[in-house]
Motif scaffolding. Structure first.
Motif, short mmCIF file in Angstrom:
data_model
loop_
_atom_site.label_atom_id
_atom_site.label_comp_id
_atom_site.label_asym_id
_atom_site.label_seq_id
_atom_site.Cartn_x
_atom_site.Cartn_y
_atom_site.Cartn_z
N LYS A 107 -43.75 -52.58 42.87
CA LYS A 107 -43.14 -51.94 43.27
C LYS A 107 -42.09 -53.09 44.72
CE LYS A 107 -43.37 -48.18 47.22
NZ LYS A 107 -42.33 -48.54 48.16
N ALA A 108 -42.69 -54.12 45.12
CA ALA A 108 -41.76 -55.08 46.26
C ALA A 108 -40.47 -55.14 45.32
CB ALA A 108 -42.59 -56.24 47.18
N ALA A 109 -40.35 -54.96 44.53
CA ALA A 109 -39.64 -56.11 43.23
C ALA A 109 -38.23 -55.05 43.40
CB ALA A 109 -39.53 -56.98 41.76
N ALA A 110 -38.85 -54.01 42.55
CA ALA A 110 -38.07 -53.00 41.85
C ALA A 110 -37.40 -52.37 43.78
CB ALA A 110 -38.76 -51.71 41.61
N ASP A 111 -38.36 -52.07 44.43
CA ASP A 111 -37.19 -52.05 45.98
C ASP A 111 -36.19 -53.52 46.36
OD1 ASP A 111 -39.08 -49.84 46.34
OD2 ASP A 111 -40.26 -50.42 47.81
N LYS A 112 -36.67 -54.62 46.35
CA LYS A 112 -35.03 -55.56 46.18
C LYS A 112 -34.17 -55.44 45.53
CE LYS A 112 -34.45 -60.22 46.69
NZ LYS A 112 -34.01 -60.82 45.62
N LEU A 113 -33.93 -54.48 43.96
CA LEU A 113 -33.61 -54.66 43.24
C LEU A 113 -32.74 -53.17 43.13
CD1 LEU A 113 -35.19 -55.21 39.60
CD2 LEU A 113 -33.53 -56.44 40.81
N GLU A 114 -33.33 -52.42 43.81
CA GLU A 114 -32.10 -50.83 43.78
C GLU A 114 -31.82 -51.62 45.09
OE1 GLU A 114 -35.16 -47.90 44.39
OE2 GLU A 114 -35.45 -47.98 42.86
N ALA A 115 -32.12 -52.19 45.98
CA ALA A 115 -31.39 -52.01 47.70
C ALA A 115 -30.07 -53.57 47.06
CB ALA A 115 -31.86 -52.98 48.33
N GLU A 116 -30.04 -54.14 46.36
CA GLU A 116 -29.15 -55.10 45.83
C GLU A 116 -27.87 -54.18 44.92
OE1 GLU A 116 -29.88 -58.25 43.40
OE2 GLU A 116 -32.03 -58.74 45.18
N ALA A 117 -28.38 -53.26 44.20
CA ALA A 117 -27.63 -52.24 43.37
C ALA A 117 -26.87 -51.22 44.53
CB ALA A 117 -28.77 -51.31 42.38
N LYS A 118 -27.57 -50.86 45.70
CA LYS A 118 -26.64 -49.83 46.72
C LYS A 118 -25.44 -51.12 47.02
CE LYS A 118 -30.16 -46.55 48.16
NZ LYS A 118 -31.17 -46.51 48.81
N ASP A 119 -26.23 -51.96 47.41
CA ASP A 119 -25.10 -53.20 48.19
C ASP A 119 -24.14 -53.17 46.82
OD1 ASP A 119 -24.59 -55.18 50.30
OD2 ASP A 119 -24.53 -56.91 48.78
N TRP A 120 -24.72 -53.51 46.06
CA TRP A 120 -22.93 -54.02 44.81
C TRP A 120 -21.78 -52.09 44.87
CZ3 TRP A 120 -21.14 -58.02 43.51
CH2 TRP A 120 -22.27 -59.40 44.14
N ASP A 121 -22.88 -51.31 45.12
CA ASP A 121 -22.09 -50.07 44.36
C ASP A 121 -21.68 -49.71 46.43
OD1 ASP A 121 -22.63 -48.63 42.74
OD2 ASP A 121 -24.18 -48.15 43.33
N LYS A 122 -21.55 -50.39 47.69
CA LYS A 122 -20.86 -50.71 48.79
C LYS A 122 -20.05 -51.28 48.42
CE LYS A 122 -20.64 -50.62 53.75
NZ LYS A 122 -19.86 -51.15 53.56
N GLN A 123 -19.68 -52.72 47.83
CA GLN A 123 -18.86 -53.31 47.71
C GLN A 123 -18.29 -52.68 47.14
OE1 GLN A 123 -19.83 -57.99 47.30
NE2 GLN A 123 -22.00 -57.39 47.74
N SER A 124 -17.95 -52.22 45.81
CA SER A 124 -16.89 -51.98 44.84
C SER A 124 -16.22 -50.60 45.60
CB SER A 124 -17.92 -51.24 43.07
OG SER A 124 -17.21 -50.31 43.05
N ASP A 125 -17.34 -49.45 46.33
CA ASP A 125 -16.44 -48.08 46.61
C ASP A 125 -15.07 -49.32 48.28
OD1 ASP A 125 -18.01 -46.66 45.98
OD2 ASP A 125 -19.43 -45.99 47.14
#
Length: 192
Positions: free
Chosen positions: A118-136
């Protein structure tokens, strides 16, 4: 020139006299020509920046998708561990007393493993959100650069019309639109 007071103009002399009589028109054309070259150069730089930010936005969105896929894989792994934990809990109820300790330790192991997953999945989801924000953010900058480039292209067209018609209001329109384009480029440069 001859020595007896007779003066013959060469083609170059004629052009110089013509230029002297039409100095205002030539100054107007010179100003427009120089401004067009400057605006075209700035426009090319803005266009490059617009393309670069658009490419970055695509790359960042791709990175976000990769991280989302990795997070999804982790959540699938989490679900698999949950299924195994549920089977161990069911077995705990059904087995004889001498085998219960084995299933209790399995259940605890699955709980621990699920916490790590769960900790690994949550970390990956946070990284995905960060990449999405940078893309926006990059797409926003791309739009600013595109607006700036468009304003400069229109001002260059106005310069051509001003040069052809010799209308002062078109020249002022060119300068005004060029100023707007440069301001938009400045806003993009400052990430506004």
């Amino acid at each position: 020139m001859s020595g007896h007071g007779f003066h013959v103009h060469g083609p170059h002399d004629h052009e110089l006299e013509h230029a002297a009589h039409h100095a205002d028109k030539d100054r107007f054309a010179g100003t427009i020509a120089v401004m067009t070259a400057i605006l075209a150069t700035i426009g090319a730089l803005f266009s490059y920046m617009g393309g670069a930010t658009q490419a970055n936005a695509g790359l960042y969105k791709n990175n976000a998708a990769i991280k989302k896929t990795e997070a999804s894989n982790q959540w699938n792994y989490y679900q698999a561990k949950s299924g195994k934990q549920n089977l161990a809990e069911l077995a705990l109820v059904l087995v004889t007393e001498d085998k219960k300790e084995q299933y209790k330790s399995e259940i605890e192991r699955y709980k621990k493993e699920k916490g790590e997953i769960k900790a690994a999945a949550d970390k990956l989801e946070a990284e995905a959100k960060d990449w999405d924000k940078q893309s926006d953010d990059q797409m926003h900058l791309h739009h600013r650069w595109a607006q700036a480039t468009t304003a400069l292209q229109i001002s260059i067209a106005m310069a051509a019309m001003a040069l052809l018609t010799r209308r002062k209001w078109l020249e002022w329109g060119m300068f005004g639109l060029a100023g707007i384009g440069i301001a938009l480029g400045g806003a993009a440069l400052m990430h506004i």
